[in-house]
Design a protein around this motif. Structure first.
Motif, PDB file in Angstrom:
ATOM      1  N   TYR A 122      -7.103   1.408  -6.254  1.00 46.70           N
ATOM      2  CA  TYR A 122      -7.036   2.823  -5.694  1.00 46.70           C
ATOM      3  C   TYR A 122      -7.841   2.767  -4.589  1.00 46.70           C
ATOM      4  O   TYR A 122      -8.934   2.449  -4.649  1.00 46.70           O
ATOM      5  CB  TYR A 122      -7.267   3.737  -6.701  1.00 46.70           C
ATOM      6  CG  TYR A 122      -6.397   3.595  -8.140  1.00 46.70           C
ATOM      7  CD1 TYR A 122      -5.265   4.473  -8.186  1.00 46.70           C
ATOM      8  CD2 TYR A 122      -6.742   2.635  -9.113  1.00 46.70           C
ATOM      9  CE1 TYR A 122      -4.504   4.257  -9.292  1.00 46.70           C
ATOM     10  CE2 TYR A 122      -5.945   2.391 -10.367  1.00 46.70           C
ATOM     11  CZ  TYR A 122      -4.865   3.442 -10.299  1.00 46.70           C
ATOM     12  OH  TYR A 122      -3.859   3.296 -11.188  1.00 46.70           O
ATOM     13  N   LEU A 123      -7.362   3.594  -3.492  1.00 45.76           N
ATOM     14  CA  LEU A 123      -8.335   4.035  -2.400  1.00 45.76           C
ATOM     15  C   LEU A 123      -8.663   5.386  -2.533  1.00 45.76           C
ATOM     16  O   LEU A 123      -7.600   6.464  -2.673  1.00 45.76           O
ATOM     17  CB  LEU A 123      -7.662   3.365  -1.154  1.00 45.76           C
ATOM     18  CG  LEU A 123      -7.506   2.154  -0.870  1.00 45.76           C
ATOM     19  CD1 LEU A 123      -6.704   1.707   0.241  1.00 45.76           C
ATOM     20  CD2 LEU A 123      -8.570   1.199  -0.950  1.00 45.76           C
ATOM     21  N   VAL A 124      -9.943   5.681  -2.753  1.00 47.27           N
ATOM     22  CA  VAL A 124     -10.457   6.822  -2.906  1.00 47.27           C
ATOM     23  C   VAL A 124     -11.108   7.607  -1.627  1.00 47.27           C
ATOM     24  O   VAL A 124     -11.990   6.890  -1.182  1.00 47.27           O
ATOM     25  CB  VAL A 124     -11.317   7.037  -4.024  1.00 47.27           C
ATOM     26  CG1 VAL A 124     -11.695   8.449  -4.546  1.00 47.27           C
ATOM     27  CG2 VAL A 124     -10.576   6.451  -5.293  1.00 47.27           C
ATOM     28  N   VAL A 137       0.909  -1.221   0.043  1.00 48.77           N
ATOM     29  CA  VAL A 137      -0.133  -0.112   0.001  1.00 48.77           C
ATOM     30  C   VAL A 137       0.794   1.313   0.008  1.00 48.77           C
ATOM     31  O   VAL A 137       1.773   1.509   0.930  1.00 48.77           O
ATOM     32  CB  VAL A 137      -1.037  -0.190   1.170  1.00 48.77           C
ATOM     33  CG1 VAL A 137      -1.750   1.281   1.275  1.00 48.77           C
ATOM     34  CG2 VAL A 137      -1.763  -1.252   1.077  1.00 48.77           C
ATOM     35  N   ILE A 138       0.636   2.172  -0.933  1.00 49.46           N
ATOM     36  CA  ILE A 138       1.623   3.192  -1.120  1.00 49.46           C
ATOM     37  C   ILE A 138       0.783   4.464  -1.019  1.00 49.46           C
ATOM     38  O   ILE A 138      -0.422   4.907  -1.445  1.00 49.46           O
ATOM     39  CB  ILE A 138       2.167   3.200  -2.528  1.00 49.46           C
ATOM     40  CG1 ILE A 138       2.915   2.039  -2.807  1.00 49.46           C
ATOM     41  CG2 ILE A 138       2.984   4.454  -2.660  1.00 49.46           C
ATOM     42  CD1 ILE A 138       3.251   1.624  -4.211  1.00 49.46           C
ATOM     43  N   ALA A 139       1.020   5.451   0.019  1.00 51.23           N
ATOM     44  CA  ALA A 139       0.399   6.535   0.258  1.00 51.23           C
ATOM     45  C   ALA A 139       0.882   7.455  -0.969  1.00 51.23           C
ATOM     46  O   ALA A 139       2.000   7.547  -1.241  1.00 51.23           O
ATOM     47  CB  ALA A 139       0.676   7.106   1.665  1.00 51.23           C
ATOM     48  N   ILE A 140      -0.033   8.333  -1.512  1.00 49.13           N
ATOM     49  CA  ILE A 140       0.448   9.076  -2.617  1.00 49.13           C
ATOM     50  C   ILE A 140       0.219  10.459  -2.408  1.00 49.13           C
ATOM     51  O   ILE A 140      -0.978  10.816  -1.498  1.00 49.13           O
ATOM     52  CB  ILE A 140      -0.058   8.739  -4.000  1.00 49.13           C
ATOM     53  CG1 ILE A 140      -1.584   9.059  -4.071  1.00 49.13           C
ATOM     54  CG2 ILE A 140       0.470   7.198  -4.400  1.00 49.13           C
ATOM     55  CD1 ILE A 140      -2.241   8.656  -5.333  1.00 49.13           C
ATOM     56  N   GLN A 142     -13.890  12.661  -0.398  1.00 47.04           N
ATOM     57  CA  GLN A 142     -14.221  13.877  -1.263  1.00 47.04           C
ATOM     58  C   GLN A 142     -13.617  13.633  -2.801  1.00 47.04           C
ATOM     59  O   GLN A 142     -13.404  14.562  -3.714  1.00 47.04           O
ATOM     60  CB  GLN A 142     -12.932  14.798  -0.809  1.00 47.04           C
ATOM     61  CG  GLN A 142     -13.488  15.566   0.740  1.00 47.04           C
ATOM     62  CD  GLN A 142     -13.439  14.325   1.792  1.00 47.04           C
ATOM     63  OE1 GLN A 142     -12.258  13.863   1.885  1.00 47.04           O
ATOM     64  NE2 GLN A 142     -14.172  14.468   2.657  1.00 47.04           N
ATOM     65  N   GLY A 143     -13.242  12.164  -3.123  1.00 49.13           N
ATOM     66  CA  GLY A 143     -12.975  11.887  -4.475  1.00 49.13           C
ATOM     67  C   GLY A 143     -11.611  11.937  -4.757  1.00 49.13           C
ATOM     68  O   GLY A 143     -11.201  11.984  -6.122  1.00 49.13           O
ATOM     69  N   MET A 144     -10.857  11.942  -3.925  1.00 44.30           N
ATOM     70  CA  MET A 144      -9.211  12.105  -3.932  1.00 44.30           C
ATOM     71  C   MET A 144      -8.673  10.827  -3.584  1.00 44.30           C
ATOM     72  O   MET A 144      -8.985  10.068  -2.853  1.00 44.30           O
ATOM     73  CB  MET A 144      -8.581  12.836  -3.098  1.00 44.30           C
ATOM     74  CG  MET A 144      -9.160  14.617  -3.023  1.00 44.30           C
ATOM     75  SD  MET A 144      -8.833  15.218  -4.538  1.00 44.30           S
ATOM     76  CE  MET A 144      -7.240  15.794  -4.458  1.00 44.30           C
ATOM     77  N   ILE A 145      -7.921  10.326  -4.832  1.00 48.29           N
ATOM     78  CA  ILE A 145      -6.868   9.014  -4.702  1.00 48.29           C
ATOM     79  C   ILE A 145      -5.810   9.225  -3.599  1.00 48.29           C
ATOM     80  O   ILE A 145      -5.102  10.211  -3.653  1.00 48.29           O
ATOM     81  CB  ILE A 145      -6.434   8.639  -5.958  1.00 48.29           C
ATOM     82  CG1 ILE A 145      -7.406   8.621  -6.833  1.00 48.29           C
ATOM     83  CG2 ILE A 145      -5.484   7.501  -5.750  1.00 48.29           C
ATOM     84  CD1 ILE A 145      -6.676   8.310  -8.250  1.00 48.29           C
ATOM     85  N   ARG A 146      -5.838   8.451  -2.494  1.00 49.45           N
ATOM     86  CA  ARG A 146      -4.949   8.602  -1.419  1.00 49.45           C
ATOM     87  C   ARG A 146      -4.074   7.593  -1.254  1.00 49.45           C
ATOM     88  O   ARG A 146      -2.773   7.708  -0.883  1.00 49.45           O
ATOM     89  CB  ARG A 146      -5.545   8.540  -0.156  1.00 49.45           C
ATOM     90  CG  ARG A 146      -6.748   9.793   0.096  1.00 49.45           C
ATOM     91  CD  ARG A 146      -5.751  10.990   0.336  1.00 49.45           C
ATOM     92  NE  ARG A 146      -6.870  12.252   0.481  1.00 49.45           N
ATOM     93  CZ  ARG A 146      -6.307  13.375   1.041  1.00 49.45           C
ATOM     94  NH1 ARG A 146      -5.294  13.612   1.383  1.00 49.45           N
ATOM     95  NH2 ARG A 146      -7.492  14.433   1.074  1.00 49.45           N
ATOM     96  N   TYR A 147      -4.345   6.440  -1.844  1.00 49.22           N
ATOM     97  CA  TYR A 147      -3.395   5.266  -1.771  1.00 49.22           C
ATOM     98  C   TYR A 147      -3.607   4.472  -2.928  1.00 49.22           C
ATOM     99  O   TYR A 147      -4.503   4.144  -3.668  1.00 49.22           O
ATOM    100  CB  TYR A 147      -3.911   4.298  -0.528  1.00 49.22           C
ATOM    101  CG  TYR A 147      -3.710   4.988   0.637  1.00 49.22           C
ATOM    102  CD1 TYR A 147      -2.591   5.090   1.582  1.00 49.22           C
ATOM    103  CD2 TYR A 147      -4.792   5.423   1.305  1.00 49.22           C
ATOM    104  CE1 TYR A 147      -2.434   5.583   2.636  1.00 49.22           C
ATOM    105  CE2 TYR A 147      -4.715   6.061   2.705  1.00 49.22           C
ATOM    106  CZ  TYR A 147      -3.799   6.296   3.353  1.00 49.22           C
ATOM    107  OH  TYR A 147      -3.610   7.019   4.516  1.00 49.22           O
ATOM    108  N   VAL A 148      -2.585   3.832  -3.411  1.00 50.91           N
ATOM    109  CA  VAL A 148      -2.417   3.074  -4.450  1.00 50.91           C
ATOM    110  C   VAL A 148      -1.809   1.714  -4.065  1.00 50.91           C
ATOM    111  O   VAL A 148      -0.774   1.682  -3.382  1.00 50.91           O
ATOM    112  CB  VAL A 148      -1.508   3.653  -5.776  1.00 50.91           C
ATOM    113  CG1 VAL A 148      -1.368   2.762  -6.898  1.00 50.91           C
ATOM    114  CG2 VAL A 148      -2.021   4.784  -6.256  1.00 50.91           C
ATOM    115  N   VAL A 149      -2.339   0.691  -4.832  1.00 53.38           N
ATOM    116  CA  VAL A 149      -1.787  -0.795  -4.508  1.00 53.38           C
ATOM    117  C   VAL A 149      -1.510  -1.365  -5.789  1.00 53.38           C
ATOM    118  O   VAL A 149      -2.458  -1.666  -6.554  1.00 53.38           O
ATOM    119  CB  VAL A 149      -2.558  -1.525  -3.451  1.00 53.38           C
ATOM    120  CG1 VAL A 149      -1.965  -2.963  -3.123  1.00 53.38           C
ATOM    121  CG2 VAL A 149      -3.110  -0.914  -2.134  1.00 53.38           C
ATOM    122  N   ILE A 150      -0.265  -1.804  -6.177  1.00 52.65           N
ATOM    123  CA  ILE A 150      -0.096  -2.457  -7.307  1.00 52.65           C
ATOM    124  C   ILE A 150       0.305  -3.862  -7.042  1.00 52.65           C
ATOM    125  O   ILE A 150       1.349  -4.128  -6.247  1.00 52.65           O
ATOM    126  CB  ILE A 150       1.150  -1.472  -8.035  1.00 52.65           C
ATOM    127  CG1 ILE A 150       0.755  -0.289  -8.390  1.00 52.65           C
ATOM    128  CG2 ILE A 150       1.637  -2.417  -9.405  1.00 52.65           C
ATOM    129  CD1 ILE A 150       1.830   0.650  -8.939  1.00 52.65           C
TER     130      ILE A 150
END
Length: 173
Positions: free
Chosen positions: A138-140, A28-31, A143-151
């Motif tokens: 993607y964890l949204v 899990v990557i915080a972006i 407010q509709g903002m992508i906060r985390y990405v998991v590849i």
């Protein structure tokens, strides 16, 4: 003015600390937050899904394909996760990338029969989200903002991932 600045600094620090309190599981990557692209698709039953209608909930947006080995291993864990979070404020958008109904139905029947996938027949939603590989999640935020990405595939049914998601949605662990 000095008291105001000190108060603001304390507020900003408290917000930073609360975000740092969330322990990130492997993968899990915080972006830097960015606005989620539009996501309007139909599921296999022809029902319309629109991410903007998720309301005040986090969203778990997941891209997959039947030919993807890690997707095959991961999908049963997502099915368990969906069941575990059925009564939690988390919306699931499980998106197949440009495959036919028959292919998706056969795949899901063998690995995760309770999942009803959204169908990106023409691949345009996948193109807008630009996953770097499959599977991608993607964890949204509400407010509709992508906060985390998991590849890559993860064991979403495991305690560490479920505890992480419970923290995001404000539920006790």
């Amino acid at each position: 003015m000095k008291k105001f600045l000190i108060g603001m600094l304390m507020f900003v620090c408290s917000q930073t600390l609360s975000a740092a309190d969330i322990s990130l599981p492997k993968g899990v990557i915080a972006i830097t937050p960015r606005l989620a692209p539009p996501l309007q698709l139909q599921n296999m039953d022809g029902e319309q899904f629109d991410l903007r209608r998720a309301g005040d909930q986090w969203a778990f947006v997941h891209f997959w394909a039947s030919w993807c080995g890690p997707c095959r291993r991961e999908m049963p864990t997502i099915e368990i996760l969906v069941k575990a979070f059925a009564d939690k404020p988390l919306t699931f958008a499980i998106i197949n990338t440009a495959e036919s109904d028959d292919t998706v139905f056969s795949f899901l029947a063998s690995v995760a029969p309770e999942i009803n996938s959204l169908m990106d027949y023409d691949g345009l939603v996948t193109e807008a989200w630009q996953p770097r590989g499959l599977p991608s999640t993607y964890l949204v935020d509400p407010q509709g903002m992508i906060r985390y990405v998991v590849i890559g595939g993860q064991a979403w049914h495991s305690r560490e991932y479920q505890d992480f998601l419970r923290q995001l949605v404000g539920e006790p662990g």
